[in-house]
Design a protein around this motif. Structure first.
Motif, PDB file in Angstrom:
ATOM      1  N   MET A 262      -5.062   5.000  23.784  1.00 23.92           N
ATOM      2  CA  MET A 262      -4.562   4.042  24.622  1.00 23.92           C
ATOM      3  C   MET A 262      -4.715   2.588  24.264  1.00 23.92           C
ATOM      4  N   ASN A 263      -3.667   2.104  24.194  1.00 27.16           N
ATOM      5  CA  ASN A 263      -3.469   0.901  23.711  1.00 27.16           C
ATOM      6  C   ASN A 263      -3.059  -0.238  24.657  1.00 27.16           C
ATOM      7  N   ALA A 264      -3.610  -1.336  24.929  1.00 26.16           N
ATOM      8  CA  ALA A 264      -3.326  -2.317  26.030  1.00 26.16           C
ATOM      9  C   ALA A 264      -2.075  -2.706  26.316  1.00 26.16           C
ATOM     10  N   ARG A 265      -1.205  -2.500  25.355  1.00 28.73           N
ATOM     11  CA  ARG A 265       0.258  -2.795  25.240  1.00 28.73           C
ATOM     12  C   ARG A 265       1.122  -1.623  25.571  1.00 28.73           C
ATOM     13  N   PHE A 266       0.529  -0.668  25.424  1.00 32.72           N
ATOM     14  CA  PHE A 266       1.428   0.677  25.662  1.00 32.72           C
ATOM     15  C   PHE A 266       0.409   1.855  25.909  1.00 32.72           C
ATOM     16  N   ARG A 267       0.981   2.901  26.646  1.00 31.56           N
ATOM     17  CA  ARG A 267       0.220   4.043  27.075  1.00 31.56           C
ATOM     18  C   ARG A 267       0.731   5.245  25.993  1.00 31.56           C
ATOM     19  N   ASP A 268      -0.310   6.264  25.479  1.00 32.54           N
ATOM     20  CA  ASP A 268      -0.133   7.033  24.739  1.00 32.54           C
ATOM     21  C   ASP A 268       0.379   8.366  25.474  1.00 32.54           C
ATOM     22  N   LEU A 269       1.623   8.872  25.071  1.00 34.21           N
ATOM     23  CA  LEU A 269       2.086   9.977  25.491  1.00 34.21           C
ATOM     24  C   LEU A 269       2.219  11.045  24.506  1.00 34.21           C
ATOM     25  N   PHE A 270       1.583  12.030  24.925  1.00 40.41           N
ATOM     26  CA  PHE A 270       1.363  13.376  24.188  1.00 40.41           C
ATOM     27  C   PHE A 270       2.197  14.645  24.857  1.00 40.41           C
ATOM     28  N   VAL A 271       3.084  15.198  24.298  1.00 38.84           N
ATOM     29  CA  VAL A 271       3.951  16.381  24.897  1.00 38.84           C
ATOM     30  C   VAL A 271       3.925  17.551  23.740  1.00 38.84           C
ATOM     31  N   SER A 272       3.805  18.885  24.615  1.00 41.00           N
ATOM     32  CA  SER A 272       3.938  19.813  23.459  1.00 41.00           C
ATOM     33  C   SER A 272       5.368  20.244  23.443  1.00 41.00           C
TER      34      SER A 272
ATOM     35  N   ASP B 127       8.617   0.949  14.485  1.00 42.66           N
ATOM     36  CA  ASP B 127       9.566  -0.019  14.308  1.00 42.66           C
ATOM     37  C   ASP B 127      10.279  -0.660  15.555  1.00 42.66           C
ATOM     38  N   PHE B 128       9.866  -0.164  16.634  1.00 39.59           N
ATOM     39  CA  PHE B 128      10.492  -0.567  18.006  1.00 39.59           C
ATOM     40  C   PHE B 128       9.336  -1.513  18.692  1.00 39.59           C
ATOM     41  N   HIS B 129       8.245  -1.936  18.040  1.00 42.57           N
ATOM     42  CA  HIS B 129       7.409  -2.320  18.810  1.00 42.57           C
ATOM     43  C   HIS B 129       7.672  -3.603  19.414  1.00 42.57           C
ATOM     44  N   ASP B 130       8.309  -4.597  18.765  1.00 40.33           N
ATOM     45  CA  ASP B 130       8.626  -5.822  18.963  1.00 40.33           C
ATOM     46  C   ASP B 130       9.703  -5.822  20.100  1.00 40.33           C
ATOM     47  N   LEU B 131      10.698  -5.124  20.147  1.00 38.56           N
ATOM     48  CA  LEU B 131      11.663  -4.795  21.050  1.00 38.56           C
ATOM     49  C   LEU B 131      10.977  -4.319  22.459  1.00 38.56           C
ATOM     50  N   ALA B 132      10.126  -3.371  22.203  1.00 34.27           N
ATOM     51  CA  ALA B 132       9.815  -2.798  23.306  1.00 34.27           C
ATOM     52  C   ALA B 132       8.786  -3.856  24.268  1.00 34.27           C
ATOM     53  N   GLU B 133       7.966  -4.466  23.526  1.00 38.76           N
ATOM     54  CA  GLU B 133       7.212  -5.583  24.203  1.00 38.76           C
ATOM     55  C   GLU B 133       8.265  -6.660  24.780  1.00 38.76           C
ATOM     56  N   ALA B 134       9.423  -6.831  24.165  1.00 35.43           N
ATOM     57  CA  ALA B 134      10.292  -7.929  24.786  1.00 35.43           C
ATOM     58  C   ALA B 134      10.737  -7.353  26.076  1.00 35.43           C
ATOM     59  N   LEU B 135      11.210  -5.861  26.089  1.00 38.10           N
ATOM     60  CA  LEU B 135      11.898  -5.279  27.265  1.00 38.10           C
ATOM     61  C   LEU B 135      11.039  -5.216  28.371  1.00 38.10           C
ATOM     62  N   SER B 136       9.854  -4.741  28.039  1.00 36.74           N
ATOM     63  CA  SER B 136       8.734  -4.221  28.916  1.00 36.74           C
ATOM     64  C   SER B 136       8.173  -5.678  29.655  1.00 36.74           C
ATOM     65  N   ASN B 137       8.285  -6.670  28.910  1.00 33.80           N
ATOM     66  CA  ASN B 137       7.103  -7.835  29.387  1.00 33.80           C
ATOM     67  C   ASN B 137       8.388  -8.764  30.100  1.00 33.80           C
ATOM     68  N   ASP B 138       9.624  -8.364  30.005  1.00 39.42           N
ATOM     69  CA  ASP B 138      10.604  -9.380  30.589  1.00 39.42           C
ATOM     70  C   ASP B 138      10.100  -9.768  32.074  1.00 39.42           C
ATOM     71  N   SER B 139      10.096 -11.107  32.298  1.00 40.05           N
ATOM     72  CA  SER B 139       9.624 -11.440  33.685  1.00 40.05           C
ATOM     73  C   SER B 139      10.705 -11.247  34.828  1.00 40.05           C
ATOM     74  N   ALA B 140      12.052 -11.170  34.433  1.00 38.67           N
ATOM     75  CA  ALA B 140      12.892 -10.921  35.499  1.00 38.67           C
ATOM     76  C   ALA B 140      13.063  -9.431  35.892  1.00 38.67           C
ATOM     77  N   ARG B 141      13.090  -8.919  34.700  1.00 37.23           N
ATOM     78  CA  ARG B 141      13.721  -7.414  34.958  1.00 37.23           C
ATOM     79  C   ARG B 141      12.747  -6.368  33.762  1.00 37.23           C
ATOM     80  N   PRO B 142      11.487  -6.300  34.021  1.00 39.60           N
ATOM     81  CA  PRO B 142      10.812  -5.316  32.932  1.00 39.60           C
ATOM     82  C   PRO B 142      11.302  -3.978  33.029  1.00 39.60           C
ATOM     83  N   ARG B 143      11.304  -3.444  31.751  1.00 41.61           N
ATOM     84  CA  ARG B 143      11.937  -1.972  31.587  1.00 41.61           C
ATOM     85  C   ARG B 143      10.698  -0.900  30.971  1.00 41.61           C
TER      86      ARG B 143
END
Length: 293
Positions: A1-11, A45-61
């Motif tokens: 678990m990372n404070a900035r994202f959740r770990d998802l493991f799938v079979s 490779d997508f960490h910066d984009l993911a942080e920008a999208l998920s932390n958007d104050s108006a519309r977090p994704r």
């Protein structure tokens, strides 16, 4: 678990363990974003984009960034023949099912763009839009030859700084204006520290999938597969120095797709790094794509 994202493991269907980074709110009104990396790249490779999208104050994704089998934190396959786009497509569908994502904007770099195009054929209801990063319906043999020359064949650097220099020596012509910090950042998506040494973030047997390609024979043209994206808004990105996606192919994509926006990133090759101005362009485009009828 990372404070900035959740770990998802799938079979996967064959029992192989797959991994994805899961950013942002699991529930909400904003359309999620699914990020699919290149051949030997990872969710990093997508960490910066993911942080920008998920932390958007108006519309977090919610943002899901996948590691294919044999890459990143996903399990390596005992049979290298399973490092195949068709199987990785099935893996992607399995991850999305477990994550509960029924519709999303897909951001695909290189191989990830091929999987995105394939999704439009097998599960079109999943797509709410597509970002194709330096990939299209025509793949240039010259680019594949260059990629084949280094995948699974890189020297073992002693430090991340040295790792960045390895990548610089290999790809300086593609990214002539990159700083040492940018090369090191790219290196962190190629190697990881393990027991005091650096190891590749992918199974070196990936090289075998490229060795089977006969580049003396014309590569298959994927225009019908690209045509599957015609109902959806598309952002097509090309690196100005790319040897995999030509400017001619990009123009053809514009001419055949009425809702395609084309962007060329100067002084970058295959594939442009999603940071800075390009990150802002993608984020703005996703916001606009969501509200388009």
């Amino acid at each position: 678990m990372n404070a900035r994202f959740r770990d998802l493991f799938v079979s996967a269907a064959d029992g192989l363990q797959l991994y994805a980074r899961d950013y942002g709110p699991e529930l909400g009104g904003a359309l999620p974003v699914v990020c699919l990396p290149g051949l030997a790249r990872t969710s990093e490779d997508f960490h910066d984009l993911a942080e920008a999208l998920s932390n958007d104050s108006a519309r977090p994704r919610r943002v899901l960034a996948l590691d294919y089998r044999g890459r990143g934190r996903s399990e390596w396959d005992k049979d290298w023949r399973n490092y195949d786009v068709r199987i990785e497509l099935d893996d992607t569908l399995q991850v999305l099912t477990v994550a509960g994502i029924e519709k999303a904007v897909f951001v695909g770099t290189s191989r990830g763009g091929l999987i995105t195009m394939a999704l439009s054929a097998v599960r079109p209801t999943l797509l709410g839009g597509a970002v194709l990063n330096d990939v299209g319906p025509v793949l240039e043999g010259q680019g594949l030859i260059r990629i084949r020359s280094y995948v699974g064949k890189l020297p073992v650097p002693g430090t991340m700084s040295e790792a960045g220099q390895v990548l610089k020596q290999m790809s300086d012509a593609q990214f002539p204006n990159f700083t040492d910090a940018q090369w090191e950042k790219m290196a962190r998506g190629t190697w990881r520290e393990e027991s005091g040494r650096l190891v590749l973030m992918y199974d070196p047997k990936l090289m075998k999938t490229l060795e089977t390609l006969d580049l003396e024979v014309p590569l298959p043209v994927l225009w019908p597969l690209f045509g599957g994206l015609s109902p959806y808004p598309v952002l097509a990105i090309r690196g100005g120095n790319s040897d995999l996606l030509t400017s001619e192919t990009l123009r053809g994509m514009q001419e055949s797709h009425p809702r395609l926006t084309a962007v060329t990133v100067p002084d970058q090759g295959h594939a442009p790094i999603i940071e800075g101005a390009l990150l802002g362009t993608i984020k703005h485009w996703i916001d606009q794509a969501e509200i388009q009828p």
